[in-house]
Design a protein around this motif. Structure first.
Motif, PDB file in Angstrom:
ATOM      1  N   MET A  38       0.813  -1.202   0.000  1.00  0.00           N
ATOM      2  CA  MET A  38       0.000   0.000   0.000  1.00  0.00           C
ATOM      3  C   MET A  38       0.849   1.256   0.000  1.00  0.00           C
ATOM      4  O   MET A  38       0.431   2.304   0.459  1.00  0.00           O
ATOM      5  N   GLN A  46      -0.623   4.255  -1.638  1.00  0.00           N
ATOM      6  CA  GLN A  46      -1.851   4.610  -0.931  1.00  0.00           C
ATOM      7  C   GLN A  46      -1.531   5.483   0.272  1.00  0.00           C
ATOM      8  O   GLN A  46      -2.264   6.405   0.593  1.00  0.00           O
ATOM      9  N   HIS A  56      -7.278   0.634  -4.737  1.00  0.00           N
ATOM     10  CA  HIS A  56      -6.582   0.520  -6.027  1.00  0.00           C
ATOM     11  C   HIS A  56      -7.571   0.253  -7.168  1.00  0.00           C
ATOM     12  O   HIS A  56      -8.748   0.527  -7.035  1.00  0.00           O
ATOM     13  N   GLU A 104      -3.417  -7.092  -5.518  1.00  0.00           N
ATOM     14  CA  GLU A 104      -4.246  -6.550  -4.428  1.00  0.00           C
ATOM     15  C   GLU A 104      -5.590  -6.027  -4.949  1.00  0.00           C
ATOM     16  O   GLU A 104      -6.640  -6.285  -4.346  1.00  0.00           O
ATOM     17  N   HIS A 122      -8.009  -3.055   1.893  1.00  0.00           N
ATOM     18  CA  HIS A 122      -6.680  -3.245   1.286  1.00  0.00           C
ATOM     19  C   HIS A 122      -6.060  -4.555   1.751  1.00  0.00           C
ATOM     20  O   HIS A 122      -6.520  -5.170   2.723  1.00  0.00           O
ATOM     21  N   PHE A 123      -5.007  -4.943   1.028  1.00  0.00           N
ATOM     22  CA  PHE A 123      -4.136  -6.012   1.508  1.00  0.00           C
ATOM     23  C   PHE A 123      -2.713  -5.490   1.539  1.00  0.00           C
ATOM     24  O   PHE A 123      -2.356  -4.560   0.818  1.00  0.00           O
TER      25      PHE A 123
END
Ligand SMILES: [Zn+2]
Length: 384
Positions: free
Chosen positions: A1, A4, A170, A186, A245-246
């Motif tokens: 991430m 992000q 994403h 992801e 998220h991952f």
């Protein structure tokens, strides 16, 4: 991430550095409370200028604070009293355990990480040991500990959530994290988990809006894309915003696994990833309008992820995340596991597991909604 976690303001630099030097350097000098040298802190006999501030504006505010450096602190005995807990010491003046029959809150000096009923929670500032006592920052007391331990002190709660905005992280050219060996992206699993969560929440009677329902970027450019996601929450008049998220790490990939849930960092505190305060931490963002509810929401979801999925506890955390900054309703970002970890990536790639994950998140949201309901009924139940 990585992309992000863009912090919105790039004010760090020189100004931030100056603030760090001017403020934090002071805080790092061990000294007594703002009294004359040698005088005990917080005594009624302290001179007028040294008396702790008295504040009665809100039930969450503590009656007595004292200032070290640039931070207002609350003595552990006052914290315990306000939370209705008893103080025990595991290490004199450095480690305290606050308890009642349902609660075990562990706090230690110089440690951001605290423990609440076996769950890892990360404060905004590490408690400090001074003059044989332990102090918790006023902001952590009001915006983290009160909502988690004694939410009844928050007073009138938010109305029951009706509309949930789910944000699959994403999309499109922004793949998010990638597990190259297993061919996992992801963006694929954030969307799939979000679609599953939407179905579950709708079956429970909530209105659900997705920020995206297919594989696309909302706007070219990361910042614009993230702002658009917050705007969708505003347009939907959302009561809760959940970004899915991952995670991934570059090193020790097989050792790092588990879930973490982020709330937006309160004003005047550094994000959990950085030890020292700097200038952009002093900005009040729209996301800060819900600090206490963000805390309650993040804790409730993390609790269910741990309970329902037996995931490793990476903690209830906070960061100044761009996607949460402009959201004006209670908002969290969930990291549902590590794609960099082979075992966990295989699980994330499994549809049955993602269904369980979506159900655990839904259960956390239901727990949060029940909390608000209890508060309205005047019943104080522990978060979770
Ligand atoms: Zn992500």
């Amino acid at each position: 991430m990585n992309t992000q976690r863009v912090r919105w303001a790039a004010l760090g630099g020189l100004m931030g550095g100056l603030l760090v030097l001017g403020v934090e350097a002071q805080e790092n000098i061990p000294r007594l409370a703002p009294t004359r040298p040698g005088a005990p802190a917080l005594t009624p006999a302290a001179p007028e200028s040294a008396k702790p501030k008295t504040e009665t504006a809100s039930p969450t505010q503590v009656p007595r604070t004292t200032r070290f450096g640039a931070t207002d602190w609350v003595e552990i005995g006052v914290v315990a009293k306000r939370l209705g807990l008893k103080v025990g010491w595991t290490l004199s003046s450095r480690e305290a355990v606050l308890t009642d029959k349902d609660t075990r809150l562990e706090l230690a000096s110089d440690r951001l990480e605290a423990g609440l009923n076996g769950q890892r929670i990360f404060l905004g500032q590490a408690p400090v040991s001074r003059s044989g006592n332990l102090y918790v920052s006023k902001i952590d007391f009001e915006r983290c500990l009160v909502p988690l331990v004694r939410p009844a002190l928050l007073g009138v709660p938010k109305p029951a959530p009706k509309t949930i905005v789910i944000d699959p992280g994403h999309g499109g050219p922004d793949t998010g994290k990638v597990n190259g060996a297993l061919g996992l992206f992801e963006k694929t699993y954030t969307l799939d988990t979000s679609l599953r969560l939407k179905k579950i929440l709708e079956a429970r009677g909530w209105k659900v809006v997705l920020t995206r329902s297919d594989d696309r970027q909302l706007k070219p450019g990361k910042q614009d894309d993230l702002q658009r996601r917050a705007q969708i929450a505003a347009d939907a008049d959302a009561d809760v915003f959940v970004s899915i998220h991952f995670n991934s790490v570059a090193e020790q990939v097989e050792k790092v696994s588990g879930a973490e849930v982020y709330r937006f960092t309160p004003q005047h505190q550094p994000p959990v990833t950085r030890a020292l305060r700097r200038l952009d931490d002093e900005v009040l963002n729209p996301g800060n309008g819900n600090d206490v509810w963000n805390s309650l929401l993040a804790y409730s979801i993390q609790r269910r992820l741990l309970r329902d999925l037996k995931l490793d506890d990476r903690g209830f955390k906070h960061d100044r995340l761009a996607v949460l900054r402009l959201v004006s309703c209670p908002a969290v970002l969930i990291e549902g596991g590590f794609l960099s970890n082979t075992t966990e990536a295989r699980r994330i790639g499994n549809a049955a597991y993602r269904q369980q994950l979506a159900e655990a998140i839904a259960n956390g949201l239901s727990a949060y909604a029940s909390q608000l309901q209890s508060l309205r009924s005047g019943v104080n139940t522990p978060a979770g």
